[in-house]
Design a protein around this motif. Sequence first.
Motif, PDB file in Angstrom:
ATOM      1  N   ILE A   1       0.853  -1.187   0.000  1.00  0.00           N
ATOM      2  CA  ILE A   1       0.000   0.000   0.000  1.00  0.00           C
ATOM      3  C   ILE A   1       0.891   1.240   0.000  1.00  0.00           C
ATOM      4  O   ILE A   1       1.856   1.315   0.749  1.00  0.00           O
ATOM      5  CB  ILE A   1      -0.925   0.013   1.231  1.00  0.00           C
ATOM      6  CG1 ILE A   1      -1.891  -1.161   1.165  1.00  0.00           C
ATOM      7  CG2 ILE A   1      -1.689   1.326   1.326  1.00  0.00           C
ATOM      8  CD1 ILE A   1      -2.755  -1.326   2.385  1.00  0.00           C
ATOM      9  N   VAL A   2       0.540   2.199  -0.840  1.00  0.00           N
ATOM     10  CA  VAL A   2       1.258   3.470  -0.886  1.00  0.00           C
ATOM     11  C   VAL A   2       0.327   4.531  -0.298  1.00  0.00           C
ATOM     12  O   VAL A   2      -0.782   4.721  -0.776  1.00  0.00           O
ATOM     13  CB  VAL A   2       1.664   3.852  -2.326  1.00  0.00           C
ATOM     14  CG1 VAL A   2       2.363   5.193  -2.345  1.00  0.00           C
ATOM     15  CG2 VAL A   2       2.530   2.767  -2.943  1.00  0.00           C
ATOM     16  N   LYS A   3       0.798   5.178   0.769  1.00  0.00           N
ATOM     17  CA  LYS A   3       0.015   6.226   1.424  1.00  0.00           C
ATOM     18  C   LYS A   3       0.742   7.559   1.277  1.00  0.00           C
ATOM     19  O   LYS A   3       1.962   7.611   1.268  1.00  0.00           O
ATOM     20  CB  LYS A   3      -0.182   5.914   2.916  1.00  0.00           C
ATOM     21  CG  LYS A   3      -1.090   4.742   3.172  1.00  0.00           C
ATOM     22  CD  LYS A   3      -1.326   4.563   4.647  1.00  0.00           C
ATOM     23  CE  LYS A   3      -2.295   3.427   4.905  1.00  0.00           C
ATOM     24  NZ  LYS A   3      -2.552   3.286   6.347  1.00  0.00           N
ATOM     25  N   GLN A   4      -0.051   8.616   1.209  1.00  0.00           N
ATOM     26  CA  GLN A   4       0.485   9.957   1.056  1.00  0.00           C
ATOM     27  C   GLN A   4       0.165  10.764   2.317  1.00  0.00           C
ATOM     28  O   GLN A   4      -0.969  10.734   2.802  1.00  0.00           O
ATOM     29  CB  GLN A   4      -0.177  10.609  -0.166  1.00  0.00           C
ATOM     30  CG  GLN A   4       0.208  11.993  -0.411  1.00  0.00           C
ATOM     31  CD  GLN A   4      -0.497  12.576  -1.628  1.00  0.00           C
ATOM     32  OE1 GLN A   4      -0.228  13.693  -1.963  1.00  0.00           O
ATOM     33  NE2 GLN A   4      -1.387  11.873  -2.288  1.00  0.00           N
ATOM     34  N   ILE A   5       1.160  11.456   2.847  1.00  0.00           N
ATOM     35  CA  ILE A   5       0.921  12.344   3.983  1.00  0.00           C
ATOM     36  C   ILE A   5       0.398  13.663   3.423  1.00  0.00           C
ATOM     37  O   ILE A   5       0.994  14.248   2.520  1.00  0.00           O
ATOM     38  CB  ILE A   5       2.210  12.577   4.799  1.00  0.00           C
ATOM     39  CG1 ILE A   5       2.663  11.263   5.446  1.00  0.00           C
ATOM     40  CG2 ILE A   5       1.987  13.661   5.861  1.00  0.00           C
ATOM     41  CD1 ILE A   5       3.968  11.349   6.199  1.00  0.00           C
ATOM     42  N   LEU A   6      -0.712  14.120   3.962  1.00  0.00           N
ATOM     43  CA  LEU A   6      -1.343  15.345   3.472  1.00  0.00           C
ATOM     44  C   LEU A   6      -0.572  16.574   3.947  1.00  0.00           C
ATOM     45  O   LEU A   6      -0.416  16.808   5.134  1.00  0.00           O
ATOM     46  CB  LEU A   6      -2.796  15.405   3.955  1.00  0.00           C
ATOM     47  CG  LEU A   6      -3.670  16.467   3.330  1.00  0.00           C
ATOM     48  CD1 LEU A   6      -3.819  16.214   1.827  1.00  0.00           C
ATOM     49  CD2 LEU A   6      -5.024  16.494   3.982  1.00  0.00           C
ATOM     50  N   THR A   7      -0.059  17.333   2.993  1.00  0.00           N
ATOM     51  CA  THR A   7       0.627  18.600   3.258  1.00  0.00           C
ATOM     52  C   THR A   7      -0.111  19.679   2.462  1.00  0.00           C
ATOM     53  O   THR A   7      -1.001  19.363   1.663  1.00  0.00           O
ATOM     54  CB  THR A   7       2.097  18.547   2.795  1.00  0.00           C
ATOM     55  OG1 THR A   7       2.127  18.359   1.377  1.00  0.00           O
ATOM     56  CG2 THR A   7       2.873  17.442   3.483  1.00  0.00           C
TER      57      THR A   7
ATOM     58  N   GLU B   1      -3.128   6.131  -1.420  1.00  0.00           N
ATOM     59  CA  GLU B   1      -3.028   6.618  -2.788  1.00  0.00           C
ATOM     60  C   GLU B   1      -3.253   5.498  -3.789  1.00  0.00           C
ATOM     61  O   GLU B   1      -3.992   5.642  -4.746  1.00  0.00           O
ATOM     62  CB  GLU B   1      -1.664   7.269  -2.994  1.00  0.00           C
ATOM     63  CG  GLU B   1      -1.546   8.006  -4.290  1.00  0.00           C
ATOM     64  CD  GLU B   1      -0.270   8.805  -4.369  1.00  0.00           C
ATOM     65  OE1 GLU B   1       0.536   8.506  -5.268  1.00  0.00           O
ATOM     66  OE2 GLU B   1      -0.087   9.705  -3.539  1.00  0.00           O
ATOM     67  N   LYS B   2      -2.553   4.372  -3.582  1.00  0.00           N
ATOM     68  CA  LYS B   2      -2.687   3.244  -4.507  1.00  0.00           C
ATOM     69  C   LYS B   2      -2.039   2.008  -3.910  1.00  0.00           C
ATOM     70  O   LYS B   2      -1.493   2.049  -2.818  1.00  0.00           O
ATOM     71  CB  LYS B   2      -2.052   3.564  -5.857  1.00  0.00           C
ATOM     72  CG  LYS B   2      -0.568   3.912  -5.796  1.00  0.00           C
ATOM     73  CD  LYS B   2      -0.064   4.286  -7.172  1.00  0.00           C
ATOM     74  CE  LYS B   2       1.207   5.100  -7.079  1.00  0.00           C
ATOM     75  NZ  LYS B   2       1.615   5.618  -8.363  1.00  0.00           N
ATOM     76  N   GLU B   3      -2.105   0.924  -4.653  1.00  0.00           N
ATOM     77  CA  GLU B   3      -1.431  -0.320  -4.292  1.00  0.00           C
ATOM     78  C   GLU B   3      -0.495  -0.694  -5.432  1.00  0.00           C
ATOM     79  O   GLU B   3      -0.841  -0.507  -6.597  1.00  0.00           O
ATOM     80  CB  GLU B   3      -2.439  -1.448  -4.058  1.00  0.00           C
ATOM     81  CG  GLU B   3      -3.287  -1.251  -2.828  1.00  0.00           C
ATOM     82  CD  GLU B   3      -4.246  -2.408  -2.566  1.00  0.00           C
ATOM     83  OE1 GLU B   3      -4.281  -3.373  -3.361  1.00  0.00           O
ATOM     84  OE2 GLU B   3      -4.962  -2.341  -1.559  1.00  0.00           O
ATOM     85  N   VAL B   4       0.678  -1.180  -5.071  1.00  0.00           N
ATOM     86  CA  VAL B   4       1.651  -1.619  -6.069  1.00  0.00           C
ATOM     87  C   VAL B   4       2.098  -3.031  -5.724  1.00  0.00           C
ATOM     88  O   VAL B   4       1.896  -3.507  -4.608  1.00  0.00           O
ATOM     89  CB  VAL B   4       2.881  -0.669  -6.145  1.00  0.00           C
ATOM     90  CG1 VAL B   4       2.474   0.703  -6.641  1.00  0.00           C
ATOM     91  CG2 VAL B   4       3.578  -0.559  -4.816  1.00  0.00           C
TER      92      VAL B   4
END
Length: 128
Positions: free
Chosen positions: A8-14, A93-96
């Motif tokens: 799992i790819v996660k993005q930290i909200l900035t 964000e997505k899965e790879v």
Amino acid sequence: MQLIQTVIVKQILTEKSKQKLLDKYFAGKLQMQKEFEQLQFELKKLEKAKKYQSSVLKNHFEKELQKRHDKEKLYEFQIEQLHMLPLGSELKEKEVQALVEIKVGDNWDEVMGQSTIIIKDGIIEEIR
């Protein structure tokens, strides 16, 4: 031996990533509005030409118009949700897919545990 594992790819909200997502959602919403208007125009054009059976034609166009309307509402919802999220939140964000090397003696539960990559403004912050 190698296995393929989902990561799992996660993005930290900035501020930067929030603005980028808002731009993406507004652009998607605008695109749906344009497609909606174009479909309405095409429907009127075909109705005037009277080459096709109007009830079948109208049903097809109404389904397509409804799809665009639903997508537009989804974008609106995503925009609202994004405004409510505090900075520092983690968004999926997505899965790879990743290759994982395993060998005899490895702990199976650790190897198969869900891996996560954390990204902040396009840079990998952490791998869990």
